[in-house]
Design a protein around this motif. Structure first.
Motif, PDB file in Angstrom:
ATOM      1  N   SER A 178      48.454  39.097  50.990  1.00 38.28           N
ATOM      2  CA  SER A 178      49.147  40.062  50.138  1.00 38.28           C
ATOM      3  C   SER A 178      50.537  39.582  49.743  1.00 38.28           C
ATOM      4  CB  SER A 178      49.261  41.410  50.868  1.00 38.28           C
ATOM      5  OG  SER A 178      47.987  41.958  51.117  1.00 38.28           O
ATOM      6  N   HIS A 238      43.267  38.359  50.602  1.00 33.54           N
ATOM      7  CA  HIS A 238      43.512  39.054  49.334  1.00 33.54           C
ATOM      8  C   HIS A 238      42.213  39.311  48.587  1.00 33.54           C
ATOM      9  CE1 HIS A 238      45.982  40.472  46.065  1.00 33.54           C
ATOM     10  NE2 HIS A 238      45.494  39.578  45.220  1.00 33.54           N
ATOM     11  N   ASP A 250      40.376  43.578  48.237  1.00 36.54           N
ATOM     12  CA  ASP A 250      40.058  44.258  46.982  1.00 36.54           C
ATOM     13  C   ASP A 250      39.787  43.232  45.886  1.00 36.54           C
ATOM     14  OD1 ASP A 250      39.993  45.766  44.580  1.00 36.54           O
ATOM     15  OD2 ASP A 250      41.232  47.324  45.487  1.00 36.54           O
ATOM     16  N   THR A 289      38.833  43.616  42.893  1.00 41.85           N
ATOM     17  CA  THR A 289      39.331  44.034  41.580  1.00 41.85           C
ATOM     18  C   THR A 289      40.787  43.639  41.404  1.00 41.85           C
ATOM     19  OG1 THR A 289      37.792  45.900  41.529  1.00 41.85           O
ATOM     20  CG2 THR A 289      39.684  45.999  40.041  1.00 41.85           C
ATOM     21  N   ILE A 290      41.606  43.912  42.422  1.00 39.93           N
ATOM     22  CA  ILE A 290      43.009  43.500  42.363  1.00 39.93           C
ATOM     23  C   ILE A 290      43.095  41.979  42.298  1.00 39.93           C
ATOM     24  CG2 ILE A 290      45.179  43.433  43.660  1.00 39.93           C
ATOM     25  CD1 ILE A 290      44.546  46.197  44.719  1.00 39.93           C
ATOM     26  N   ALA A 291      42.267  41.307  43.087  1.00 38.46           N
ATOM     27  CA  ALA A 291      42.279  39.848  43.095  1.00 38.46           C
ATOM     28  C   ALA A 291      41.948  39.298  41.707  1.00 38.46           C
ATOM     29  CB  ALA A 291      41.290  39.318  44.131  1.00 38.46           C
ATOM     30  N   ASN A 326      42.428  40.809  38.824  1.00 34.43           N
ATOM     31  CA  ASN A 326      43.568  41.091  37.954  1.00 34.43           C
ATOM     32  C   ASN A 326      44.676  40.058  38.148  1.00 34.43           C
ATOM     33  OD1 ASN A 326      42.381  43.357  36.821  1.00 34.43           O
ATOM     34  ND2 ASN A 326      43.315  44.771  38.294  1.00 34.43           N
ATOM     35  N   ASP A 327      44.868  39.656  39.396  1.00 38.32           N
ATOM     36  CA  ASP A 327      45.908  38.671  39.690  1.00 38.32           C
ATOM     37  C   ASP A 327      45.496  37.255  39.314  1.00 38.32           C
ATOM     38  OD1 ASP A 327      47.698  40.544  40.703  1.00 38.32           O
ATOM     39  OD2 ASP A 327      46.928  40.379  42.750  1.00 38.32           O
ATOM     40  N   THR A 361      33.785  46.200  40.915  1.00 39.99           N
ATOM     41  CA  THR A 361      33.937  47.471  41.627  1.00 39.99           C
ATOM     42  C   THR A 361      32.820  47.681  42.651  1.00 39.99           C
ATOM     43  OG1 THR A 361      32.669  48.713  39.965  1.00 39.99           O
ATOM     44  CG2 THR A 361      35.058  48.502  39.635  1.00 39.99           C
ATOM     45  N   PRO A 403      47.914  46.399  51.084  1.00 39.99           N
ATOM     46  CA  PRO A 403      46.725  46.871  50.349  1.00 39.99           C
ATOM     47  C   PRO A 403      45.441  46.619  51.129  1.00 39.99           C
ATOM     48  CG  PRO A 403      48.208  45.687  48.881  1.00 39.99           C
ATOM     49  CD  PRO A 403      48.754  45.507  50.274  1.00 39.99           C
ATOM     50  N   ALA A 447      54.421  51.727  45.207  1.00 44.20           N
ATOM     51  CA  ALA A 447      53.756  50.435  45.009  1.00 44.20           C
ATOM     52  C   ALA A 447      54.645  49.458  44.256  1.00 44.20           C
ATOM     53  CB  ALA A 447      52.441  50.627  44.271  1.00 44.20           C
ATOM     54  N   ARG A 476      54.201  40.395  42.194  1.00 43.17           N
ATOM     55  CA  ARG A 476      53.173  40.007  41.246  1.00 43.17           C
ATOM     56  C   ARG A 476      53.833  39.324  40.058  1.00 43.17           C
ATOM     57  NH1 ARG A 476      50.816  41.060  45.008  1.00 43.17           N
ATOM     58  NH2 ARG A 476      48.888  42.204  45.300  1.00 43.17           N
TER      59      ARG A 476
END
Length: 536
Positions: free
Chosen positions: A135, A161, A165, A167-169, A171-172, A214, A454, A470, A478
């Protein structure tokens, strides 16, 4: 290609420490700084050396934020090492598993900068890169990912990471060739071969760019005993760390290797990522804690003692030995292999585990070489311990520290201040317990300010109550994936503490910080250089 000169600067840790930042940096790595020039002068810094070219090069991503917070002797990335061992050797026991030439670039312990990392990627002609962000070092991983994109080298994302998640991964890391959720040993070979051939077959736990991120799925787990042995002599740079410790009242130089021999944790502490990492609440059908048989563990022990020349071992597992049977088997196995008295060891466990041991077991534990056991105490308030699902009581801790001290085994305690909703009085209870445990024989502590990460239950609790936080948690940095610019909302990182005005506990962060500092000062008195400060 243009390459940024350095990663994000190290946090300024000198404000409340006697040591300078340079002193903290110098003592912070198991790789002796004097060895770095010779290593960096090699044509290839990747291991195994000098293999030269790799199908898969796993990069242990630098974590500039953590540097300075981690105590002496940072360990090698054992999760990556297991994956590399599987990629290289699992085909010998599983004929259908594809053979992959895999290596490790330990960019973190080698303190490599972006220009050095891309240079190594190109020199090794790596076909696929592996990244393992947590994270707190996503921006560093993003910097490496951008260099891979510019060089046309695909990369795979795995580790904490990616698993917490996907989805977050995504996005990053929108250009990741694949994101792996869960353990990677059984899938890394097929994933690398698929990327190299341009295919994207359905593999459980693998998220290709077009996969629905998801959906909750995770990779099939390998039994710990089926993972090929990690040959630290081949894969780890400077695997033995020489340092001085105090044992039985005397200073002693030891040559310490580290091992990671189990998988997972059977508990579900709300602040910890382990329940998510092992899929505890996803009905996987697999136990959340697994271990190989003792002979396999002893093989690893013999490798580092006789193969590497270590006279000390640090077991990094949450709980390497958790029963009387484990201690009995360890004792008998060491005796059978003539390894008793050949090394000392330290590890981590929970207070109730120690309390279940009788005097005979404690004696055997000492005879196997145990010299220090760390306990995750966390709080001196039974109410807080119940809330964070620790499944430990204050009396459990008192009993375990006393029992360890009576057996001649040192005890270290980990403590966290500022859990969600925690009151000032509850933090004072923790401070009082620390002092009491010192009188019962505890010899070392680390104290931290709580931070929500997270994927953990505690993080979700905080976000449900204060979603605006957040953007204020500076350690969750980020960067825009397209140009590397900092996204709005995150505060600058110039301290390991939460901003003074953030309020996760019942009191502001500034008060939590004060309680951490007071606890450390109370315990250590005039020994500030022995204090471990920071956040968890």
């Amino acid at each position: 290609m243009p390459v940024q000169e350095t990663f994000i600067p190290l946090s300024d840790l000198t404000r409340n420490r006697v040591e300078s930042l340079e002193e903290v940096q110098a003592r912070n790595f198991k790789i002796d700084p004097s060895l770095l020039p010779d290593i960096k002068n090699r044509e290839n810094m990747a291991r195994p050396y000098p293999n030269g070219e790799f199908d898969f090069l796993a990069i242990n991503v630098p974590s500039t934020y953590q540097q300075g917070l981690i105590p002496d002797g940072e360990e090698a990335p054992h999760g990556l090492l297991r994956i590399i061992a599987a990629a290289n050797d699992l085909h010998e026991t599983k004929p259908l598993y594809p053979k992959v030439e895999a290596g490790l670039l330990d960019a973190h312990r080698l303190r490599l900068q972006p220009a050095e990392i891309i240079d190594q990627i190109l020199k090794t002609n790596a076909k696929v890169i592996g990244l393992n962000p947590t994270s707190v070092n996503v921006p560093e991983a993003q910097a490496i990912a951008r260099l891979c994109d510019e060089a046309g080298v695909p990369y795979v994302l795995g580790g904490i990471h990616a698993t917490l998640d996907p989805t977050i991964a995504r996005n990053d890391f929108p250009r990741a060739a694949a994101i792996v959720r869960g353990t990677g040993e059984l899938v890394i070979g097929p994933v690398i071969k698929s990327i190299m051939s341009g295919n994207q077959p359905e593999i459980k736990g693998v998220y290709w760019p077009e996969t629905d991120h998801t959906q909750k799925m995770r990779t099939a787990d390998i039994e710990p005993g089926d993972i090929p042995m990690v040959r630290q002599d081949q894969l780890v740079e400077a695997p033995v760390y020489t340092h001085t410790v105090a044992i039985d009242g005397e200073r002693r130089e030891i040559h310490e290797a580290n091992l990671f021999v189990t998988y997972g944790c059977p508990f579900e502490c709300t602040f910890c990522s382990s329940p998510v990492l092992v899929g505890r609440n996803e009905r996987t059908g697999k136990p959340s804690y697994r271990r190989p048989d003792m002979d396999r563990i002893l093989d690893d022990v013999e490798h580092v003692v006789r193969g590497l020349g270590a006279d000390a071992i640090h077991f990094l597992d949450d709980m390497a030995f958790i029963s009387k049977q484990h201690i009995d088997e360890l004792y008998e196995g060491l005796k059978r292999r003539h390894l008793l008295s050949q090394f000392i060891w330290r590890g981590l466990t929970r207070a109730p585990v120690v309390n279940r041991f009788n005097d005979e077991t404690m004696g055997k534990m000492k005879e196997t070489g145990a010299w220090k056991i760390a306990l995750g105490v966390e709080s001196g308030s039974d109410e807080v311990l119940k809330k964070i699902k620790k499944k430990v009581t204050v009396d459990d801790v008192r009993g375990a520290v006393t029992k360890l001290s009576d057996a001649g085994i040192q005890t270290k305690g980990f403590f966290i201040f500022g859990f969600p909703g925690e009151t000032l009085n509850q933090m004072k209870e923790t401070r009082a317990l620390i002092q009491e445990l010192g009188m019962r024989g505890m010899t070392e502590i680390s104290a931290f300010q709580f931070k929500p990460y997270p994927g953990t239950e505690a993080y979700q609790q905080v976000m449900d109550m204060q979603p605006e936080l957040a953007a204020q948690l500076s350690y969750l940095r980020r960067y825009d994936s397209s140009d590397g610019t900092k996204k709005a909302g995150a505060r600058a990182i110039d301290t390991p503490w939460l901003a003074d005005d953030i309020r996760i506990a019942d009191v502001p962060s500034s008060v939590v910080r004060e309680q951490v500092e007071l606890a450390l000062a109370d315990f250590y008195g005039n020994r500030p250089s022995d204090i471990t400060i920071g956040c968890v």
